[in-house]
Scaffold this active site. Structure first.
Site, PDB file in Angstrom:
ATOM      1  N   LYS A   1     -37.231  45.932  66.391  1.00 37.32           N
ATOM      2  CA  LYS A   1     -36.415  45.121  65.500  1.00 37.32           C
ATOM      3  C   LYS A   1     -35.345  45.994  64.859  1.00 37.32           C
ATOM      4  O   LYS A   1     -35.642  47.087  64.405  1.00 37.32           O
ATOM      5  CB  LYS A   1     -37.339  44.544  64.420  1.00 37.32           C
ATOM      6  CG  LYS A   1     -36.646  43.879  63.277  1.00 37.32           C
ATOM      7  CD  LYS A   1     -36.284  42.468  63.667  1.00 37.32           C
ATOM      8  CE  LYS A   1     -35.487  41.814  62.561  1.00 37.32           C
ATOM      9  NZ  LYS A   1     -34.216  42.487  62.305  1.00 37.32           N
TER      10      LYS A   1
ATOM     11  N   LYS B   1     -31.835  49.588  67.119  1.00 38.27           N
ATOM     12  CA  LYS B   1     -30.511  49.341  66.536  1.00 38.27           C
ATOM     13  C   LYS B   1     -29.534  49.127  67.680  1.00 38.27           C
ATOM     14  O   LYS B   1     -29.616  49.786  68.716  1.00 38.27           O
ATOM     15  CB  LYS B   1     -30.056  50.545  65.702  1.00 38.27           C
ATOM     16  CG  LYS B   1     -28.987  50.206  64.703  1.00 38.27           C
ATOM     17  CD  LYS B   1     -29.593  49.551  63.480  1.00 38.27           C
ATOM     18  CE  LYS B   1     -28.563  49.038  62.513  1.00 38.27           C
ATOM     19  NZ  LYS B   1     -29.217  48.473  61.314  1.00 38.27           N
TER      20      LYS B   1
END
Ligand code: NAD
Length: 475
Positions: free
Chosen positions: A74, A110
């Site tokens: 995430k 990311k």
């Protein structure tokens, strides 16, 4: 190197120094330390898009998956000209630590696209976003089970909705397609409370800190949250919500607000909503706002006397240069990396408490996690229970009234009867998350003689959890 990139390198170095400090207190083999620190995979992509000017434009982007001890990973997708592989990798590692602290069962990731989003019209941005998303989806770097991005600098709910739609078109057989991305508009399978989540989490973190008299005493504070003097830097998403909730709901006095265009000071407390509206109608300028003293050099106001200093704008704001002059009891890091490693040491020596970013601003990722769960279960939180709770609440009120012969006062009656809707449940889950994480961090802080700050305690806790997960998986 642009100044933003230069700051990021400093920021990245700061993070590494802080991680090393925590690791030096742990008995970890070097191989495990490196495994925790470095990204497990990074994808670099080039792609071309024909835009509305009729020309072919090329773009470069990255997606870093930092850890796979928990899946999906995430992390936000950032659109900025300063994006590069180092930046994306550094931010992905931060996400891993952050998720571990708040027990969000994700790895860290990311994404970044080197682009100035303001240089394109909406139609072109949609084409670019869809192509970028398609490139990542084709290679397995976005899916509900592998990696679930969310908004970051330069992106928002609109971009997330485009990514979800692109995924759906490419994977029509995946019934969980909406869970491939978080931070979507509420009307496109997003979740109530996502927009306020990070600022709300800051409020919950501070409330929990104030529930522990021992911690308050160590920080040189006493009493309740009400009446505490607060200085906030940044009136964007995080700073606005945090300042608004703390002043309107907890009775804090926001005595100074620092923005790009200067600062406002009022020792009786500023009206945050009024300032926000003023900025909206005055092109972001603070000057001229009534009922406050305007200071052109906003950064100097970081040194204004207060109890809580909440930097909520950007990284590297409290540095070796100004850390010696800051006059607060507690720095609450709502932004990512607002205190440099050098400044951190100065604050520690001065006895100023720092509540660290990886905990304080974890509300956003926590509510993204709730959104993912909502999308996987294909139902709004509270839909099945809400009316049932109301029936039971009404029955309780009727029982009280019939046995006592007295009417329950309207406000109490309303509180007993009201069933929880999605926003109530999201706030409840976030509050529980922030309380539990703080309690775990403070246990490490108080139980270890060689840990004398909450940041080291937070990294220590986070790394412990990550390493435990790796060992359990069988490295
Ligand atoms: P934002 O862009 O909405 O707001 C940032 C605000 O800071 C803007 O109002 C801007 O004018 C102001 N600002 C910029 N430079 C400034 C300066 N030099 N001095 C004073 N003010 C300045 O961004 P945001 O989403 O609120 O994020 C703020 C920080 O919080 C960032 O560090 C971000 O990484 C971090 N963060 C955000 C979230 C989230 O959910 N939005 C989650 C976790 C962490």
């Amino acid at each position: 190197m642009s100044s933003t990139t230069a700051d990021l390198y400093k920021f990245r170095n700061s993070v590494n120094r802080m991680v090393d400090r925590a690791m030096s207190l742990m008995d970890l083999p070097v191989g495990i330390q490196n495994h925790v620190k470095y990204c497990s995979s990074v994808l670099q992509v080039h792609f071309v898009v024909k835009l509305s000017d009729g020309q072919f434009h090329t773009f470069k982007g990255w997606l870093a998956l930092h850890s796979d001890h928990r899946l999906p990973a995430k992390g936000g997708i950032r659109y900025s000209l300063s994006v590069d592989q180092d930046e994306v990798e550094a931010l992905a590692s931060l996400m891993t630590y952050k998720c571990a602290i708040v027990d969000v069962p994700y790895g860290g990731s990311k994404g970044g696209l080197r682009i100035n989003p303001k240089a394109y019209n909406e139609e072109d941005l949609e084409r670019i976003t869809r192509r970028f998303a398609r490139t990542l989806i084709d290679r397995g770097f976005i899916s509900p089970s592998e990696n679930v991005p969310a908004p970051d600098m330069g992106t928002g709910p609109r971009e997330m909705a485009w990514i979800a739609d692109t995924y759906k078109a490419l994977r029509p057989d995946d019934i969980n397609y909406m869970a491939c991305v978080a931070g979507k508009p509420v009307t496109s399978n997003g979740i109530w409370g996502r927009e306020e989540a990070t600022g709300r989490g800051v409020q919950y973190a501070i409330r929990e800190f104030f529930r522990h008299p021992e911690d308050l005493k160590a920080a040189g504070l006493t009493g309740a949250l009400e009446g505490q003097r607060v200085v906030v830097q940044g009136l964007g998403n995080v700073g606005y919500h945090a300042a608004k909730f703390l002043s309107e709901e907890d009775g804090c006095k926001v005595v100074a607000l620092i923005e790009r265009s200067g600062a406002l000071i009022n020792d009786n407390g500023l009206n945050i909503e009024a300032i926000k509206q003023w900025m909206l109608t005055n092109k972001g300028q603070l000057q001229g706002f009534p009922d406050a003293r305007y200071v052109a050099d906003g950064t100097s106001v970081l040194e204004y006397p207060c109890d809580l200093l909440i930097p909520a704008a950007l990284e590297s704001q409290i540095t070796a240069e100004n850390a010696g002059r800051v006059q607060c009891k507690v720095v609450v890091e709502a932004a990512n990396g607002p205190v440099t490693a050098d400044a951190d040491e100065i604050l520690r020596k001065r006895g100023i408490t720092v509540l660290p970013d990886m905990y304080v601003n974890a509300g956003g990722v926590t509510v993204s996690y709730f959104e993912w769960i909502k999308n996987l279960q294909h139902i709004r939180f509270g839909r099945m229970q809400r009316r049932n709770e109301e029936y039971r609440g009404r029955a309780v009120v009727e029982a009280i009234e019939s046995t006592t012969g007295q009417k329950v006062p309207a406000i109490i009656k309303e509180n007993i009867i009201k069933g929880a809707d999605e926003l109530d449940l999201v706030r409840s889950g976030l509050d529980d998350t922030m309380r539990t994480a703080y309690q775990q961090i403070r246990s490490i802080y108080w139980e270890n003689d060689n840990i004398d700050d909450y940041r080291t305690a937070a990294y220590y806790l986070s790394i412990q959890k990550i390493v435990r997960a790796y060992y359990e998986l069988g490295l």
